[in-house]
Every structure is written in C-alpha cells, then in structure tokens.
Design a protein around this motif. Sequence first.
Motif, PDB file in Angstrom:
ATOM      1  N   ILE A 151      10.021   6.033  -6.588  1.00  0.00           N
ATOM      2  CA  ILE A 151      10.247   5.861  -8.032  1.00  0.00           C
ATOM      3  C   ILE A 151       9.088   5.177  -8.745  1.00  0.00           C
ATOM      4  N   VAL A 152       8.066   4.804  -7.999  1.00  0.00           N
ATOM      5  CA  VAL A 152       7.003   4.024  -8.630  1.00  0.00           C
ATOM      6  C   VAL A 152       6.277   4.833  -9.706  1.00  0.00           C
ATOM      7  N   ILE A 153       6.230   6.129  -9.551  1.00  0.00           N
ATOM      8  CA  ILE A 153       5.556   6.921 -10.586  1.00  0.00           C
ATOM      9  C   ILE A 153       6.521   7.311 -11.710  1.00  0.00           C
ATOM     10  N   GLU A 154       7.732   6.773 -11.652  1.00  0.00           N
ATOM     11  CA  GLU A 154       8.769   7.095 -12.631  1.00  0.00           C
ATOM     12  C   GLU A 154       8.905   8.597 -12.776  1.00  0.00           C
ATOM     13  N   ARG A 184       2.683  -2.571 -11.584  1.00  0.00           N
ATOM     14  CA  ARG A 184       3.798  -1.630 -11.452  1.00  0.00           C
ATOM     15  C   ARG A 184       4.406  -1.690 -10.065  1.00  0.00           C
ATOM     16  N   VAL A 185       3.551  -1.825  -9.083  1.00  0.00           N
ATOM     17  CA  VAL A 185       4.070  -1.898  -7.716  1.00  0.00           C
ATOM     18  C   VAL A 185       4.920  -3.149  -7.558  1.00  0.00           C
ATOM     19  N   THR A 186       4.397  -4.257  -8.086  1.00  0.00           N
ATOM     20  CA  THR A 186       5.143  -5.512  -7.954  1.00  0.00           C
ATOM     21  C   THR A 186       6.497  -5.388  -8.651  1.00  0.00           C
ATOM     22  N   ARG A 187       6.474  -4.759  -9.814  1.00  0.00           N
ATOM     23  CA  ARG A 187       7.730  -4.620 -10.533  1.00  0.00           C
ATOM     24  C   ARG A 187       8.747  -3.821  -9.707  1.00  0.00           C
ATOM     25  N   VAL A 188       8.283  -2.727  -9.182  1.00  0.00           N
ATOM     26  CA  VAL A 188       9.200  -1.896  -8.394  1.00  0.00           C
ATOM     27  C   VAL A 188       9.681  -2.649  -7.159  1.00  0.00           C
ATOM     28  N   LEU A 189       8.753  -3.353  -6.513  1.00  0.00           N
ATOM     29  CA  LEU A 189       9.146  -4.103  -5.318  1.00  0.00           C
ATOM     30  C   LEU A 189      10.170  -5.170  -5.678  1.00  0.00           C
ATOM     31  N   GLU A 190      10.024  -5.761  -6.865  1.00  0.00           N
ATOM     32  CA  GLU A 190      11.006  -6.762  -7.289  1.00  0.00           C
ATOM     33  C   GLU A 190      12.372  -6.119  -7.477  1.00  0.00           C
ATOM     34  N   THR A 191      12.376  -4.978  -8.129  1.00  0.00           N
ATOM     35  CA  THR A 191      13.641  -4.269  -8.316  1.00  0.00           C
ATOM     36  C   THR A 191      14.311  -4.014  -6.978  1.00  0.00           C
ATOM     37  N   MET A 192      13.497  -3.738  -5.993  1.00  0.00           N
ATOM     38  CA  MET A 192      14.022  -3.388  -4.674  1.00  0.00           C
ATOM     39  C   MET A 192      14.167  -4.604  -3.773  1.00  0.00           C
ATOM     40  N   GLU A 193      13.912  -5.769  -4.339  1.00  0.00           N
ATOM     41  CA  GLU A 193      13.986  -7.014  -3.559  1.00  0.00           C
ATOM     42  C   GLU A 193      13.082  -6.975  -2.332  1.00  0.00           C
ATOM     43  N   ASP A 235       0.817  -1.217   0.000  1.00  0.00           N
ATOM     44  CA  ASP A 235       0.000   0.000   0.000  1.00  0.00           C
ATOM     45  C   ASP A 235       0.845   1.257   0.000  1.00  0.00           C
ATOM     46  N   ASN A 236       1.956   1.216   0.711  1.00  0.00           N
ATOM     47  CA  ASN A 236       2.850   2.359   0.726  1.00  0.00           C
ATOM     48  C   ASN A 236       3.304   2.696  -0.682  1.00  0.00           C
ATOM     49  N   VAL A 237       3.666   1.652  -1.423  1.00  0.00           N
ATOM     50  CA  VAL A 237       4.195   1.897  -2.764  1.00  0.00           C
ATOM     51  C   VAL A 237       3.066   2.255  -3.730  1.00  0.00           C
ATOM     52  N   ALA A 238       1.900   1.661  -3.503  1.00  0.00           N
ATOM     53  CA  ALA A 238       0.797   1.905  -4.442  1.00  0.00           C
ATOM     54  C   ALA A 238       0.200   3.300  -4.259  1.00  0.00           C
ATOM     55  N   PHE A 239       0.406   3.870  -3.092  1.00  0.00           N
ATOM     56  CA  PHE A 239      -0.234   5.151  -2.764  1.00  0.00           C
ATOM     57  C   PHE A 239      -0.053   6.235  -3.835  1.00  0.00           C
ATOM     58  N   PRO A 240       1.189   6.503  -4.277  1.00  0.00           N
ATOM     59  CA  PRO A 240       1.362   7.590  -5.261  1.00  0.00           C
ATOM     60  C   PRO A 240       0.573   7.350  -6.541  1.00  0.00           C
ATOM     61  N   LEU A 241       0.353   6.082  -6.886  1.00  0.00           N
ATOM     62  CA  LEU A 241      -0.426   5.799  -8.094  1.00  0.00           C
ATOM     63  C   LEU A 241      -1.913   5.960  -7.813  1.00  0.00           C
ATOM     64  N   GLN A 242      -2.298   5.545  -6.604  1.00  0.00           N
ATOM     65  CA  GLN A 242      -3.728   5.576  -6.268  1.00  0.00           C
ATOM     66  C   GLN A 242      -4.268   6.987  -6.111  1.00  0.00           C
ATOM     67  N   VAL A 243      -3.396   7.921  -5.768  1.00  0.00           N
ATOM     68  CA  VAL A 243      -3.907   9.266  -5.504  1.00  0.00           C
ATOM     69  C   VAL A 243      -3.854  10.165  -6.737  1.00  0.00           C
TER      70      VAL A 243
END
Lengths: 382, 386, 573
Positions: free
Chosen positions: A175-178, A140-149, A117-125
């Motif tokens: 960086i999730v919103i690139e 997108r969140v999953t992708r970013v989380l994968e990058t960040m392990e 939810d923390n990572v998804a927030f910027p996209l959700q708002v």
Amino acid sequence: MLSIDHLVKSFDGERRRRRTAKGDDAQARVFAVNDISIEVQDGELFTLLGPSGCGKTTTLRSIAGLERPDSGAINVGDRTFFESRPGKRSINIPANQRGLGMVFQSYAIWPHMSVFDNVAFPLQVRPRSQRPAKHVIAERVTRVLETMELAKLADRDATKLSGGQQQRLALARAIVIEPQLLLLDEPLSNLDAKLRESLRYELKRLQRELGITSVYVTHDQIEALALSTHIAVMNEGNIIQLGKPRDIYGNPNSRFVAEFIGTSNFISGVVRGREGERHTVETTDGQLVLDSAAALPAGTEVIVSIRPEAVEVSRDAHPNGVANEWSGKVLTRAFLGDAVDHVVGVGKNELRTRSNPETSIEPGTTVFLRLDPAKLSLVPVG
Amino acid sequence: MTDCKNRVGRRTGVPALRLKGTGLLLGTALLLAGCGGSPTASNTDAKSTSNAPTAAEKFFTKTNKTPDDARRDALVKQAEAEGQLDLYTSMTSDVADAVTKAFSDAFKVDVNVYRASSETVLQRILQEQKARFQGNDVVESNATEMFALQTEGYLAAYSGTRRDEVSEAGHFDRWTATRYNLFAPSWNTKKVKKGEEPKSWEDLADPKWDGQLSMEVADSDWYLTLYKYWEKQGKSKDEINKLFADMAKGAKIVKGHTVQGELMSAGQFAVTASNYSYLVERLKATGAPVAYEPFVEPVIARPNGLGLMKTAKHPAAAMLFADWLLSEDGQKILTDLGLTPSIAGANDPLAGVDVIPVDVKELLNNGKVWSDRYDKVVSGGEVVDQ
Amino acid sequence: MTTVTERLARGKSAGRRRWVPTPKFLISGAVAVVIGYLAIVPLYYLLWGTFFDDRGFSLDGFSRAYGNSRIGELVTNSLWFAVGAAALSLTIGTALAYLNVRTDVPFKGLFFAASIIPLIIPGILYTVAWILLASPDIGLLNSLIEPVLGPGFFNVFTVWGMIWVEGLHLSPIVFLLMVAAFRSMDPSLEESALMSGASRWQVFRRVTVPLVRPAIVASILIMVVRSLESFEVPALLGLQNGIYVFTSRIYFVLRTYPPDLAAAGALAVGLLVFAMIGVALSNLVGKSGKSFQTITGKGFRPRPMELGKWRPVMGGMVILYFFFTVLAPLAVLLYTSMLGFYRAPSVEAFQSMNFDNYRELAGMNKAVTALKNSLILGVGTATLVMGIMAIAAWMVVRSKIPGRQIIDQLAFVPLVIPGLVLGLALSFVYLRSPIPIYGTLFILLIAYCTRYLPYGMRYAVTSMHQISSELEESAQVSGASWWQTFRRVLLPLLSPGLVAGWIYILVVSFRELSSSILLYSPGNEVLSILIFEQFENGQFTVLSALGVVMVLTLVILVAIAYKLGAKVGLRED
C-alpha cells in the motif's frame, strides 16, 4: 472501478495443443478461467472464493499482469490493462506499469533487505520523473510502517520478523504507493488460527480506513464472509454465485455453494405446495415448511439446505407444537468452546446442529429438533 | 575471400547443428569464424605461397653466400636495426632463458620467446602459417617437428661456415642440429648396487628388473632406433620383439620423462630405460641418487635443430641468432646447462662413446606405425610383424 | 508475465506505439549471442574437423578412433572412472556441505580451506602429491602403515586410486555447489519432518536430498563430465598400468604429426554425446523445478541442527577429510618445496631443508608478470562468466523465451571440448579475424570464458531454481522494471551461488593450461604456464614452491571474495 469482461485463460500446455491440432476443438481446452465477468465498485473488498484450482488465483494474477489471459478485457478506473478481442488490437500493460499493490501468499518479502528497504522498494523503482525525493520516500515509508505498527522494526532484517509482522510488512509494501487497487492472494493462509483471526479484523479495519478497493483471494469461507463486501464463489474456472456474504450464506444457489460456504445439512424432497414465499416440502423424514423467494411450483424436486445453527435442539417437545419439529437421537457431541455441535440421527439422515454451550446433551438421548422456516433455503437439484 | 559466401552457406548445413533457433547464432559465429577453409584440410593455402621467394628468403639466400666477416658485421648491424627477434622453441625454460639472455647481452636485440612442448610449437606454427600470420622468425625444436616444418615448406635454406662445423649427422634439409637429446638407461644408485647397473640395452630385458624398470609411454623414436640397430646387428625380428616384450613385462609405464626422473630419484623404480641424459644429470646435480654413466652403448641421440622461417619479420636477427647459437659462445651455453651440443668441443663428454642418431626420416614417414607398435609393447600386448 | 517474443509479436502486429527494444530484450539477446558465439566457434571447429576432410564429408576419423580392439575397454574405463569419481565427490561434498551449513559440527573453520585448497593445487601437483603419498613403493602412507598392514597396502596406480584422487580433487566443487543450495533451504521443512517422527538420516534422505535435487543433479552432471574430461589423473596414474581413458587417448592422437584432428574429434564427439545425454537427463529430472523453490519470501532463521552424541564422530570425519584433501597434499608440497630433490623424509632430508627454491622463484622475472596476468584473467573471467550466466540462468529458468533450453545446452558444450582443441579452434579463428586479438591477453580471456561457461551456468541455474518466483513477481507488481527486478532482487538473492561460482572460476582459471599453452604469447605468460615449465624442467621442488605460493595467493583472494560476497548477498548468522 475494476471491471473484468469475459476473461478467458486456458492452461499453457493445452493452449499449445490447440494451436497444433486441426479444426475447432475449443471443447478440448482446459480452462483455468472460463469466460468470467466481474464488476468491483470503489472502496469494495471483493473476494474470489473457491477451492484450489478453481481459477481464483489465475484471475488475480491476470489482474496483476503476471499472467496473460487468452481473451477478454480488464479495466481499472479508466485504464485498460488488458484487452484482447477478435478484430481488435490487443493491449497488455506489463505488471510493473499497472501501479497495483499485491500481497502474496508467501508474502514474498525480500530476504536480503531490511524492513524499511522492503517497503521503500516500490517507491525507489519508479521512473525517475515520478520518483519521490529521498526524504519523501523516508517519510512515506515511515508513515506506512507506523500504520502497520512496524515503525520500531524498520532497520531489522526482514527475515527476522514473526509471521504476523511479515504479513503486515507485505501489506505495508503493497500500500505504500497508494495503489488504486490492492490484490491479496490468500494473505492469511500461512498464519496460525489465532493470529489469522486478529489480522482478519485488522485487515478489514485498514481496508475501510484507507478506502482501498481490494480484490481478495481465499479458500477460507469464514475469511470471505467476515471481510468481503461482495463474494464471487468460483469453481472450475466459472463463477457459481456472486453476491453479498449474507446472501451467499443464506441463499446458496447450488449445492456446491452451500457446501462450500459453511457446513450444511442437505435433505432432498419434493415441493408439495406454495403460499406466497412459504413452500411446503415433503422429505423422507417428514414435512418441512420454509420461506424462499424461489417460488417453485408443486412437484419440483429440491434439496433443502439446513445450516447447523438453524436447528434448535431440545430435550423436550415444544409444548404448543410447532412446524418443522422432528425427533431424533444424539449420535455424537463436540464441544467447540463458543458452541456445541451435536450430530443427531433423524430417520436415515444425520443432521449437524450448532447451539450455544449451555445446551449439551449426552449421546444416546432422544431429542427434538426445531428448524426455523426463515433460515432454511431451497437449492435447485443439480 | 571470394568464395566466402559459398562456404558459409555450405557450412550452415552441418547436420549435427540443425538445432531449432540457433540458425542466427550459428550464422554469426561462422561468419566470424572466417573463411579459412577446413581447419583440418592440409596445407593448400601455405603451399601456394611457397612458390615465390619472400623478402626474408631473398635476404637469407644473399647472406648465405656472404663471406664470414662481412656476414657477421652486416647481420649485427641490420639485426640491431630490427631490434627484435621472435623465437619459438621447445627448449626447457631454463635453457631458453639462458640462451636468450646471452644473446640479448651480446647484441642489442630483444628476444621474444614462445616456449612450449615440441608438438605445441608445431601446432602453433602450422596454425599461424596457414593464416599467413608472421608469428616467428626462427624455430628451435625437436627433430620430428623440424622435419614436419620442412615438409610443409615453411623453412628457408641456411648455410654458412657455422652449419658446416656441425657433423654430417646433424645436417638436414633446411634445418641444422643445435644439440642432441641422448637416450640412455639411468638408475637409482640406492636401489642398484655398483656393478649391477645395466651394461647393455639387452640387459634391460633381464627378469631381475621386473617391477623395477620404467618405460616412457611415448618413446617410439627410441624404440624405432633401437629396433633398427638390433636388426642391423643381425637379430631376428622375433628376437627383438621378445627383448622388448621382456622389457615391458612388469615395467612401470610413465608419461613424461620429467616425472619419470622424479619418480626414479624418489625410488618408485630402480631403472629407467630411455630417459634423457640431461634430465638425469640435472637431478644428479641437486643431489638425487641417480646416474646414467657409464653409458650403455650405443647411446641413441635425437637431434634438436634450428630453422629460419621464410616469413621472418626480422630476417637479420634470425640469421644472426642461428650463427650465434652454432658459434662457440652459443654451444658453450648449451654445454654449461648439461646439454649435448651438436658441435663437439675440446672436452666432448661423448668422446669415445658409440652414438647412433634417431632415424628421423623413418620416424616421419612411418611414425604412426611405430608409435602404434610401441603402444602395443608398453601395454604388454604382442607385437606381430606385418 | 510478458515475454520478449510476445512483446515483439505485439509490437509488430498490433502495438499501440512503435516497438522499441526493451533492456530485457537487448540484454537477453546479447547474452544469447555471446553464449552462442563462445560455444559454437569451438564446436563448429570440432565438428567440421571431425566430419570433413579435404574431400568432403567423411567418417574416417571415427573408424580410426574407434576401430580399435581396445575401444570397449577404453569406454568402460572412462565411464567407470567418471562415475566412481563423481559418486565419491558427490558423497563427500554433499555430506560436508550439509554438516557445515545445517549442523553444529565442530571445526567449521576448516571447511573454508578444505573447500578451496584442493581446487587451487594444480592437477599435476595434486596427482604427484598423491603418488608420493600412496604409491605402493614410495608412498609415505604406505611406509607409515607398513608395520600393520604390510607393504604396498595403498596402490594409487589403479582405477580405484584414480577414482580416489579425482574424487577428492573434485569434492570441493560439489561442496561449493551444495553449500549454496543448503544455505537457501528453509530449515522448517526439515524440522517438520523431524517432528513427524523421522530419524535424522530419514530426514536427510527423504526431505533434504529431494529438496536440493536440482543442485545434486547439477553436481552429478558436472562431476561425471569433469572426470570424463580429466587428464592429469588418468595420464599420471592410469598409464602406469595401461589404463586408458578418452582423454589420454585424445592426447596421444593429437600429438602425432600431422595431427589427426579427425580421430581426436571423433573421440571428443563421443564425449559430447555422453554429456548431451547427461544434460537431457538432468533437464528431465529437474523439470519439476517449481516444487524446489526453497528460497521463498517467507523469512527463516537458519538454526543449526544439534548432532548430539554424533558431534565428536562427525568432527573426526571432518578432520580426516581435511587431512586427506588439504593437509597431506599440502604438507607434501611444502616439504618438497624446501628440498633440493625429492626424497623420503629422514633426519638427513630435514637437515637439508632450505628456502632456495623460493629464492629462485623470487628471482624469476617472469613470475611477477605471470602472477599479474593470471590475476587479471582469473578475476576477469570469473566476473564476466558469472555476470553473463546470471542473466542466462534467468532466461533458462524463468523466461518463456522459445529455444531457451538451447542456451542451456550450448553453455554446456565447452565442457567436452578438450582444451587443446579449444586452443586450436580459437587460434584458427582469431588468426583470420580482423579484430587483432591474437597474441594478446584477450584471446586467453575468450578461451577461459569459453572453458568455464558450463560451470558458471550450473552455479547460476542451480541458484535460480531455488528462488521463489513470487519474490520476482512481487517486485514486478511493485513497479520495478525487468532490469530493476534483476539487479535489486534477483542478483542479491543469487549472490551466494554466484559468489561460489565466481570463486570456482577464479581458482580454476589459475590452473588452466591446455588451451593457454597454445594461445599465450611472449609477455602474456600466466602462472599455469610457469608451473608447466617448471614441471617440464624437472624442477619439482621449485614447482612445489610455486604451488605453495599460488595456494597462498588464492586463499587470500578467495577470503576477500567471501567477505565481499557476504556483503551483497544474504546475510548469514
């Protein structure tokens, strides 16, 4: 990419005083940021370096839109985020419409949300029209989380992460919103030394891979030197020196910069003569020859900055005799694992030296110091 | 409403409110607060209305003269057409419930009861009347408050055979006594042995009750009446002051007759100087070890009465209620609840008992003086006559 | 950070596009207007009534109120009582909150009851229960210890007794405020102090207490003013020995005819002055708010501190507290509710016990209506007030809106306006208002919202102070609008404090009497009116039964609230 033009910001309380006082008392203002200008190119990692209170964080927050500067302009790409000049309409885009990513010193991870939810927030708002569909957000969140392990921890409470994981989470969220521009406010300062080092490299790798233009604020010169493409050293609201890390380290333009960037030895002296770049400097403890692009005339008072690693320590004098060889007595010794520091008394001065661990000399021993002319720098007095 | 603007303008100048930035809020609030004049200014608004008789008043005047049978039939018919009655009263809720239930059972009229302490009932009526809000049709409350309402000019004249039945002591201008609250000493029968209970009011000053006597903090009406009675008996002011001072010495001062009764039955003290007899009676009925008989004479009676509102929305129902409460049916309900009705029936519990009424007029005119003096008495201070 | 006014100014002078009101502006504006309206109406009425009479400006009220030789005694009594009760409740409430949140103290289950039940028991009942427990003549506790310490050891009819009862009755408010504060504090701050060699007590005193200072300051303020404003305790305990305080004086002044509102108002203005000094002081102390932001984005895992050998001692103290605040008063109520009339416990008394009072209650047709109305009003008031106050707290703590401190002070005003004066003020306004509110449940809702505004404000402001501004800023930078930030970040983080405030307001709404009594109308009765009627009827036993029913109802309600609150808010371990 990012250009900051004549940015001025005085402290809140002071501004109020200025408004009520009569006449021009701009002198009385205390500036957090005093007329600074910066250009950051695409893909750069630009660092604002300086001691606390130097204005680096205020500058960063002004870019983010969390502070409103008094005057100047901030542009990112072709968008004007802030502009306030006499006789012109002022512009100030609110923070939430600037589309930047930011990592806070405390990470500012929302404790009531999960990692996901923390990572998804910027996209959700995002405004409804620009908001990605739910499954796109998840992707997108999953992708970013994968990058960040962090993918495995997606459902965890954000508060149940370790320090390093929290730091990566904060970065993932930024960086999730690139974003066009990533702002980092001392992101590594809350971590222990070992973690800090590993994350430093990780951060550099990520920044390169993603190619995100970044502005990094830190007071840690090693971090700045290791990460940055360019560094602006700030003090009391001013930029003192701006350049590549190597330039700043090798050729500090002032005692402040030299002192702040790494540990330096300073010896004052007077220029006696010059041949091309080679200057001869008379110091209290003897003559030094050194190379400098400064091209100072004879008679100029200078300070010679000597980095500890520019000094070679030896028990014996050089068989052939070389320039810049001084003798002294070891006062203290410190073993640092990957290096050994000696403090050597030379005349009235003490010189700090750094050498590889094989060279370890008992305090009290008389030693010879050789200073590499190419590694010494001249700092104008003042 | 014509001077509304001026008033609002003037009010914004209240100096204590000159806070930066609140101007707008203040203005809005004051506008909403309306233009009713100073909240504490006396009742200029109301008095202006009291000149011309209201519709209800005309109805009351007409019906007051109607002979009994015709009056009753007409009232029942019209009251049932009105269908509602708004009653404000300070009767305790059990009494109010019983009375309204009986009335609704007897006639097809719904009774809406607002019940509170007598001061609150008065406050509410004053507020409503000043704003010309027709809140209630009829009011039943303590003498002091009824007197106040009469003084304000809110009550309509009421007469008829039912009022005539009430003894002279219960006839007041524009209101009529419905029942009496009796002030009488009472005691805890476990703490006071038979034969040792107080026989006269003077007994209460006996040092043997030090630490055992309780006085109520606001019974200045009782104080006033007893004071005047003793004066009439020929006691000097010094003697009387000394009697009260001796009573107050070591006395336990309690707020509220109810608490007083509870504490007495629990044994917190042995004797209460001036509790209501019906409260003690009620405690006694639950099995509490308390008593007030044989009465200490003279029993001091404070009337509670009923008045018709000039602004009544349901005048027929109001008048029917007044007639009914003073009828044998109505009075019997009060008797059944242990109260002392204003119209003595065949088995009058007070037969042969010396009863003196509270001097309501004196209370109203000089109430503040008496209550200040009583405050001094109960706080153990000296009372010095002016 | 842009502020409303900045944007407003820009919109007017140099905006790129026409200025349209943002939700932030609209909502903040609405909240300011509502608070201002709720606070100013009674304040205006009070001040107008105090300073003006028929002939214009006058200070007669003051000379009538204060021109009394015993006024000094009155002020001393009031302050002594208020400060004493505040100190007692603060000590107990803070210590218990700390034990509950931060240590492994046993019997944690009891805290829930101990924090709520004293609040639920109406002041009249609580005070009477204590008379029955600790009166020198009939007190149960006295008769228990008489063989050891002689008769009349405890005397509740003294200033000390008043402080004791009021302090105990108030301690749950402190507890609720402080629990929210402790819960949001990073334990590593304490652990680091412990590692520096500080003893537990030093850690508590030097680290913990300073960190929760905003909450402590808020508590002190509320407690002092609450006690200054308390009526039941001074009326029932103080008068017996002639101890007068402001409120009992106001009561006597107001019950005369014609009501001397000017003198009563002058006394209330005196209270107002004390309270304003308090607010100013607490603002001064709370100025350095930034250093107290203890909810940071840095996650922490609250780990209870081990009490070690002190565990049984602390456990014993918890039991003792539970006994004094909950068990003893409740037991007295329960016991009384089954008697025909109150008498000291004896074989005879126990034999006479039955459920008649409950049966009578069940037969009371008004009881159901009253319960329903109380529920509507309680839930409505609590929700409205906390909703408004969450926004107001943001305005006061975070925004840079000019004059925001005035909102804070206005929200405090109703605390010192006596309930009866509030009732008079509201009936005065709404009898003349074109909006037909008079005689409906709404006027009670407005009265309750006004009365409990100050508490809502303190709960919300205290919580807001503890949220690091970076959490808000990070949401802003992430692109969240003001409203999104508020709803998705601030509100959940505030929720422990908001829920605590909500519960508090719900509970005290059930007790509210002094303004309800003037404003209710037939059909709109509430539980407190019913209680008062039973009290006036002398039906202590039925009253006790009603008290027991009320306690049970609210305990269930509050339990639900906690569960729901835990869902939306910070999860606890």
